[in-house]
Write a protein that holds these residues in place. Structure first.
Motif, PDB file in Angstrom:
ATOM      1  N   TYR A  73     -36.288   7.533   0.177  1.00  0.00           N
ATOM      2  CA  TYR A  73     -35.836   6.332  -0.527  1.00  0.00           C
ATOM      3  C   TYR A  73     -36.958   5.545  -1.211  1.00  0.00           C
ATOM      4  O   TYR A  73     -36.707   4.869  -2.203  1.00  0.00           O
ATOM      5  CB  TYR A  73     -35.084   5.417   0.435  1.00  0.00           C
ATOM      6  N   ASP A 123     -22.596  15.779  -1.059  1.00  0.00           N
ATOM      7  CA  ASP A 123     -22.759  14.339  -1.298  1.00  0.00           C
ATOM      8  C   ASP A 123     -21.532  13.560  -0.835  1.00  0.00           C
ATOM      9  O   ASP A 123     -21.648  12.538  -0.128  1.00  0.00           O
ATOM     10  CB  ASP A 123     -23.019  14.071  -2.778  1.00  0.00           C
ATOM     11  N   THR A 124     -20.348  14.019  -1.221  1.00  0.00           N
ATOM     12  CA  THR A 124     -19.121  13.318  -0.820  1.00  0.00           C
ATOM     13  C   THR A 124     -18.925  13.401   0.686  1.00  0.00           C
ATOM     14  O   THR A 124     -18.527  12.417   1.332  1.00  0.00           O
ATOM     15  CB  THR A 124     -17.901  13.917  -1.537  1.00  0.00           C
ATOM     16  N   ALA A 176     -21.243  13.628   2.919  1.00  0.00           N
ATOM     17  CA  ALA A 176     -22.206  12.716   3.549  1.00  0.00           C
ATOM     18  C   ALA A 176     -21.704  11.280   3.513  1.00  0.00           C
ATOM     19  O   ALA A 176     -21.889  10.515   4.466  1.00  0.00           O
ATOM     20  CB  ALA A 176     -23.558  12.830   2.861  1.00  0.00           C
ATOM     21  N   GLN A 177     -21.047  10.896   2.419  1.00  0.00           N
ATOM     22  CA  GLN A 177     -20.497   9.550   2.325  1.00  0.00           C
ATOM     23  C   GLN A 177     -19.357   9.342   3.321  1.00  0.00           C
ATOM     24  O   GLN A 177     -19.243   8.276   3.948  1.00  0.00           O
ATOM     25  CB  GLN A 177     -20.001   9.297   0.896  1.00  0.00           C
ATOM     26  N   VAL A 178     -18.498  10.366   3.460  1.00  0.00           N
ATOM     27  CA  VAL A 178     -17.425  10.286   4.452  1.00  0.00           C
ATOM     28  C   VAL A 178     -18.013  10.141   5.849  1.00  0.00           C
ATOM     29  O   VAL A 178     -17.558   9.309   6.657  1.00  0.00           O
ATOM     30  CB  VAL A 178     -16.509  11.525   4.360  1.00  0.00           C
ATOM     31  N   GLU A 228     -20.910   9.002   6.708  1.00  0.00           N
ATOM     32  CA  GLU A 228     -21.549   7.696   6.881  1.00  0.00           C
ATOM     33  C   GLU A 228     -20.513   6.624   7.221  1.00  0.00           C
ATOM     34  O   GLU A 228     -20.736   5.795   8.114  1.00  0.00           O
ATOM     35  CB  GLU A 228     -22.307   7.321   5.612  1.00  0.00           C
ATOM     36  N   ARG A 229     -19.369   6.645   6.542  1.00  0.00           N
ATOM     37  CA  ARG A 229     -18.319   5.665   6.827  1.00  0.00           C
ATOM     38  C   ARG A 229     -17.707   5.899   8.211  1.00  0.00           C
ATOM     39  O   ARG A 229     -17.398   4.947   8.935  1.00  0.00           O
ATOM     40  CB  ARG A 229     -17.232   5.715   5.745  1.00  0.00           C
ATOM     41  N   GLN A 276     -20.112   4.599  10.804  1.00  0.00           N
ATOM     42  CA  GLN A 276     -20.058   3.140  10.883  1.00  0.00           C
ATOM     43  C   GLN A 276     -18.836   2.687  11.670  1.00  0.00           C
ATOM     44  O   GLN A 276     -18.919   1.773  12.516  1.00  0.00           O
ATOM     45  CB  GLN A 276     -20.026   2.558   9.463  1.00  0.00           C
ATOM     46  N   GLU A 282      -8.970   4.874   5.861  1.00  0.00           N
ATOM     47  CA  GLU A 282      -9.966   5.309   4.886  1.00  0.00           C
ATOM     48  C   GLU A 282      -9.393   6.383   3.964  1.00  0.00           C
ATOM     49  O   GLU A 282      -8.504   7.137   4.352  1.00  0.00           O
ATOM     50  CB  GLU A 282     -11.195   5.881   5.613  1.00  0.00           C
TER      51      GLU A 282
END
Length: 351
Positions: free
Chosen positions: A169, A262-263, A265-267, A269-270, A273, A318
């Motif tokens: 990052y 990528d998608t 990884a976003q799923v 991550e949510r 959380q 979600e």
């Protein structure tokens, strides 16, 4: 410890032949320019060069980058902000601390410290002194080695995250600005110089928060024993009754293949959380995460079930989320090295 070393003394410290060290010196990678005199940190430089060569980086390339940017000095400054300091052999450290050399050897081998059979540093000696105090206070060796393994595993993961996230990052963000190699290294180094001193205070903060919670849970258990709520005695050290929860996303692997990394990884991550917020709400703890699968632990069965239901409710709300699977089981388990073992854990996993 002398401030300077001969090539032979350096060879004894780092395990590289004298001829190879002299070659590296001629390329400007170790030692002082113009003479064959070496500093203590050249042993770490030599170990790092050996690692680069083993990972496929050619020696000529290492020399070129070092000449352009002083890369090795930057590595030493980042990895050892307080300096490398004095080093000790296993025997020297055991005599200095007053511990049996075989005990020191078991501690070193169990924890993987020092790395790759290298010498012990001043920090290692301080850790051995703390180990001696713990033993003298009555803490058994078996429990102490368990504690050391937990520290190594957990903080190794923390350190890896620090290094990886800094590169992903911050370093890569600077690189995307089109900086030259020299400017990129200088900017990354300046950022590291600001951030590295903050790491240990932040670690101490989170450890204190975790210790407060752990101490609170232990005090509850002690109170329950005092008022005879806990009537079943542990058959072996480390046995206790808890609720174990395993939770994951159905068919996540195939879903990830269809959606792309990528998608997916976003799923994930949510989902992570949602799991962590629910766990905190119901006074549980995340034991570990492997991909989309979480192992959770709770002191009582009711909050464990409530947490599993809340995770399912959050996931249902979600988009792009598959169904959630949960398995919950309550019973005696064995606590070892920060993990929970036994038949009742297996039951929860199979559920």
């Amino acid at each position: 410890m002398p401030d300077t070393l001969t090539a032979r003394e350096l060879s004894e410290r780092c395990g590289e032949p004298v001829e190879k060290l002299l070659e590296w010196h001629s390329l400007g990678l170790i030692g002082r320019e113009g003479d064959e005199v070496f500093a203590p940190d050249d042993a770490e430089r030599a170990r790092f060069i050996r690692l680069l060569l083993r990972r496929g980086v050619e020696l000529a390339a290492v020399a070129r980058v070092e000449k352009q940017s002083g890369f090795l000095a930057g590595y030493i400054r980042t990895a050892f902000p307080a300096g490398i300091g004095r080093t000790y052999s296993l025997g020297e450290a055991s005599r200095l601390v007053g511990l049996d050399v075989e005990l020191v050897r078991r501690f070193s081998e169990t924890t993987g410290l020092p790395e790759q059979g290298g010498p012990l540093g001043e920090g290692d000696v301080e850790a051995l002194k703390a180990m001696k105090v713990s033993l003298e206070a009555g803490f058994p060796e078996e429990a102490l080695l368990q504690m050391a393994r937990v520290y190594v595993d957990a903080l190794g993961r923390v350190a890896e995250a620090e290094a990886r996230l800094f590169r992903f990052y911050l370093h890569e963000g600077l690189k995307a600005q089109g900086l030259s190699d020299q400017a990129l290294l200088e900017a990354s180094g300046a950022a590291a110089d600001r951030m590295v001193p903050l790491i240990e205070p932040i670690l101490l903060y989170f450890h204190r928060k975790g210790f407060e919670r752990a101490a609170r849970e232990e005090a509850v258990l002690q109170m329950q024993e005092q008022v005879s709520l806990l009537v079943e005695k542990a058959r072996v050290p480390g046995q206790l009754r808890v609720a174990i929860v395993f939770v994951d996303l159905c068919s996540f692997t195939s879903l990830a293949e269809a959606m792309g990394d990528d998608t997916a990884a976003q799923v994930l991550e949510r989902f992570s959380q949602a799991v962590r917020e629910a766990v905190n709400r119901w006074e549980g703890r995340v034991v570990k995460q492997i991909g989309d699968a979480f192992m959770l632990v709770f002191p009582e069965p009711r909050p464990a079930v409530a947490c599993a239901l809340e995770i399912e409710r959050r996931a249902t709300a979600e988009t792009h989320f598959p169904a959630v699977r949960s398995g919950v089981h309550w019973g005696p388990v064995l606590y070892r090295e920060g993990d929970y073992l036994g038949g009742n854990v297996n039951v929860a996993a199979r559920l």
